[in-house]
Structures are given as C-alpha cells and as structure tokens.
Design a protein around this motif. Sequence first.
Motif, PDB file in Angstrom:
ATOM      1  N   TYR A 116       0.839  -1.194   0.000  1.00 57.34           N
ATOM      2  CA  TYR A 116       0.000   0.000   0.000  1.00 57.34           C
ATOM      3  C   TYR A 116       0.875   1.244   0.000  1.00 57.34           C
ATOM      4  O   TYR A 116       1.787   1.382   0.813  1.00 57.34           O
TER       5      TYR A 116
ATOM      6  N   TRP B  63      -6.073 -12.162  -4.041  1.00 54.54           N
ATOM      7  CA  TRP B  63      -6.165 -10.879  -4.754  1.00 54.54           C
ATOM      8  C   TRP B  63      -5.516  -9.816  -3.877  1.00 54.54           C
ATOM      9  O   TRP B  63      -6.156  -9.002  -3.261  1.00 54.54           O
TER      10      TRP B  63
ATOM     11  N   THR C 130      -4.219  -6.873  -3.657  1.00 57.44           N
ATOM     12  CA  THR C 130      -4.115  -5.493  -4.121  1.00 57.44           C
ATOM     13  C   THR C 130      -5.018  -4.641  -3.235  1.00 57.44           C
ATOM     14  O   THR C 130      -5.847  -5.156  -2.476  1.00 57.44           O
ATOM     15  N   TRP C 131      -4.868  -3.316  -3.348  1.00 55.88           N
ATOM     16  CA  TRP C 131      -5.727  -2.430  -2.575  1.00 55.88           C
ATOM     17  C   TRP C 131      -7.192  -2.604  -2.966  1.00 55.88           C
ATOM     18  O   TRP C 131      -8.080  -2.640  -2.107  1.00 55.88           O
ATOM     19  N   THR C 132      -7.460  -2.749  -4.265  1.00 51.85           N
ATOM     20  CA  THR C 132      -8.834  -2.995  -4.713  1.00 51.85           C
ATOM     21  C   THR C 132      -9.363  -4.300  -4.143  1.00 51.85           C
ATOM     22  O   THR C 132     -10.509  -4.381  -3.682  1.00 51.85           O
ATOM     23  N   GLY C 133      -8.537  -5.322  -4.150  1.00 48.18           N
ATOM     24  CA  GLY C 133      -8.951  -6.607  -3.591  1.00 48.18           C
ATOM     25  C   GLY C 133      -9.261  -6.504  -2.110  1.00 48.18           C
ATOM     26  O   GLY C 133     -10.218  -7.108  -1.609  1.00 48.18           O
TER      27      GLY C 133
ATOM     28  N   ILE D  84     -10.312  -3.844  -0.506  1.00 50.87           N
ATOM     29  CA  ILE D  84     -11.582  -3.122  -0.361  1.00 50.87           C
ATOM     30  C   ILE D  84     -12.762  -4.061  -0.600  1.00 50.87           C
ATOM     31  O   ILE D  84     -13.719  -4.113   0.194  1.00 50.87           O
ATOM     32  N   VAL D  85     -12.713  -4.812  -1.698  1.00 54.37           N
ATOM     33  CA  VAL D  85     -13.804  -5.742  -2.013  1.00 54.37           C
ATOM     34  C   VAL D  85     -13.954  -6.781  -0.907  1.00 54.37           C
ATOM     35  O   VAL D  85     -15.066  -7.104  -0.459  1.00 54.37           O
TER      36      VAL D  85
END
Length: 439
Positions: free
Chosen positions: A287, A344, A346-349, A351-352
């Motif tokens: 991050y 997953w 990643t930052w998007t992962g 969050i989801v």
Amino acid sequence: MTAGPTDSPAGPAGPADGAGTLAGRGGTEARPGRAGRLGGVDGPWVAALSLANLGVWVGWFGPLQLLLARQAELLAPDAKASALALVTGVGAAVSMVSNPVFGALSDRTTAAAGRRIPWVVGGVAAGAAGLLALARAGSIAAVTAGWCLAQLGLNAAFAALTAAVPDRVPPGQRGLVGGWLGVSQVAGILLGTALAASAGGIAAGYAACAAFALLAAVPYVLLRGDTCLAPADRPVFRGRAFLAGFRIDPRRHPDFAWAWLTRFLMNLSYSVSTMYLLYYLTDAVRYEGDADEGVLVLTALNAATVLATVVVGGVLSDRSGRRKAYVIGSGLVISAATLLLAGWQTWTGAIVASLVLGIGYGVYTAVDFALLTDVLPTAADHGRDLGVLNIANALPQVLAPAVAAPVVTHLGGYTALYALAGTLALAGSVLVRRIRGVS
C-alpha cells in the motif's frame, strides 16, 4: 475491520421455558411492558438493552483499540509490544473465566429487581471503576490490574444482559434482537475508538468511556423488565456442584456442543484474518499511502456493510423460521472474503474483501446469536450456558497469535494465512448442519 469480543436439546427455550417456568414454580414473571408487533418484547426494551450493550462495548474497545496501546508505549517504550500483549492476554483470560461465572451467579439471584439487573448495575460500576483506575495507572502492573477489574465488571454486566434475551424474547423475535445487539457491537467499537481518540489524552479517554458505560445502562435498569427467581426456588449453593455445572456433557446436549464448536471456528477465522491486517497492507499489498489510514478505511467499509445487513439478516431469519441456512450462507460469504485476501493481494482486492466480509459477518452475528439461544440446555441456567458459549468468542483471541505467527513466518505467508482463515470459516459453516434441534 470490526472484531467479534466477546447461547433443551429438544428445542428452543423461549419465555415459556424461562420466565414462565419460574413463575410456575413460585417465581414472578417478568414485567411484560407494551407488547411489540410480534407479540414479544417491545421497542423500548430492545432499545434499552441495545444501549446498555453499546456501553459495555465502548468500555471494552476504547481501551483495546487505542488507550491500552498508548499507555504501553508511554510506560514501556522499549517493550511496548510485549507489555501490551501481557495486559491484553491476562485480560482475555479473566474474561473467559468471569463471563460464565457471573452468568451462573445471575441465574441464582433472587433480588426483587430481578435476576439480571443487579449484575448489570454492579458490573458497569465495577467496570467504570477499573477504567478510572487505568486512567491513574503508573506502571504496567497497575495497568494489568486495572484492566482485569474492568474486564471483571464489564463481563458481569455483559453476561447478565445477554442472558436477558432467552429469558424474555420469544424465538420468533430473537433474530431481530440479535441484529440490534450486533448494531450495538459495531457502534460500540467505533464510538469507543472515537471517544478514546477525541477526549484529549489517555486519562480523559478512560473517563469518557467509563461515563458512557454507566449512563448507557440507566434506561435498561429503570425499565425493570427482568425475570425474577423466588428465594424458595434458588438451589442450595454447593461449590463442587456449582463448578461441575460448567461442564456441559456433549452427549446429552449435542446441539449445544456443535453450536459452541462452530462459533469457536468462526471466531478463530475472524481473529486470524484481522490481526495482521496492517502488516498485510504494508508487506503483501504494498500500500502506497499511510497504512494506518488504509486500515481505518477498510474498517469503516467493513462496519458499513455489517450495519447494513445485521438487522435485516436477523429479521429475515425470524420471518422464515430458519436459522441454519442463514448461518451456513453467511459463513460461506466470510470464507469467500478471506480467500479474496489470499488470492487478490491489491488495494482494490482488500476493499472488495472488506465489503464482502462485512456482509457475511453482519448476517452471521444476528442469526448465530438467535440460533445459540435456541439450543441452550436448561431454562434455569441461561446466564451460565451463554457464558460458556462466550468462551468461544474470547478463546480465539488468545489462540490467534499462536496460530497465525508461524503460518506467516514459516508456512506460506499471507496467502497461507488467509487460506487458513477461509478453511476455518468453511468448517464452521459445514458443521452447523450437525445441529438437529434448529431448522
């Protein structure tokens, strides 16, 4: 992400098994108040119970989220991690023992105000005293003693408040009530953290949490909506028999045993998946911003979806008359969220995964509590039995570091850690099917 602290094999134990049974033997029925829409407890009682629970959660999580860590850093700057681990570890051990003991004592209480209210009053008073002692603590030993007193008091109040649900709430309303108690848990974590952060220092933070815990219990105490036990119905106290009562034979009460195991697995999964979130963001996700702010964002998103689903899930389970399907489904959603964190990265992962985890945990919190109250072994021992079940909340917090640390360090890192968390949640979901006395 939010943390979870801290419920007759033949069928559910509603008011007819609690207040009604006691009245039939010479006790006094609870004051019913105005009947709610479903013919059970009314809105003011549910609101007062939820507010009192909110106060307990504020008393717990203001210190746990912020104040104890700040105090350890101030008093032992070169050993703050080990000092904090000592304080919280001893406190968790006190919690595991005190919750079922105070629940069992409230089962035997014959006060005119009821079985539970005296323990709510005494518990929040002792908890507030512990928090105020923490505000003045000048050593790690004093912090440990103050936190143990706070844990003793708050667990006494929590055990009594939790036992009031199977005492008074009919099975068809327990999902709804469990949902509002879930709201109080999430709100308590957020409000406790906010009070600790904004009060203006460590001592002021403790004082703010203590004052809120005391004031939040007042409406519930004033309503006096409690079941009563006549002195003639109180069993003779014998120390050996009292202690033996905490061992509930899984062969005689298999539904209770399976409910305990499934809750333990689900809470262990949750504890394992949240304890290294800060390090997960820095080491695995890489991050780019402030990792502390990243954790705060994920916690807020998770709390939002918990709040959006916790009451709805409880109400739907009440209307359908089914518990296991909702618990199994929510467990599968929790497992899916942890597997997202594993695969997953990643930052998007993240969050989801936080949003998905909140959806699953919200439904699970409400419906699992309702299910647990439906499998309590005896109507006379609601407080004791719920206290035994609450060990399944506290024990994972003690075991999670011992489980997670070697996995992250030696057995595959964060991918293996979150795969393990998903496996634990999946096992908890599958084993719910072994409970036979609940639909």
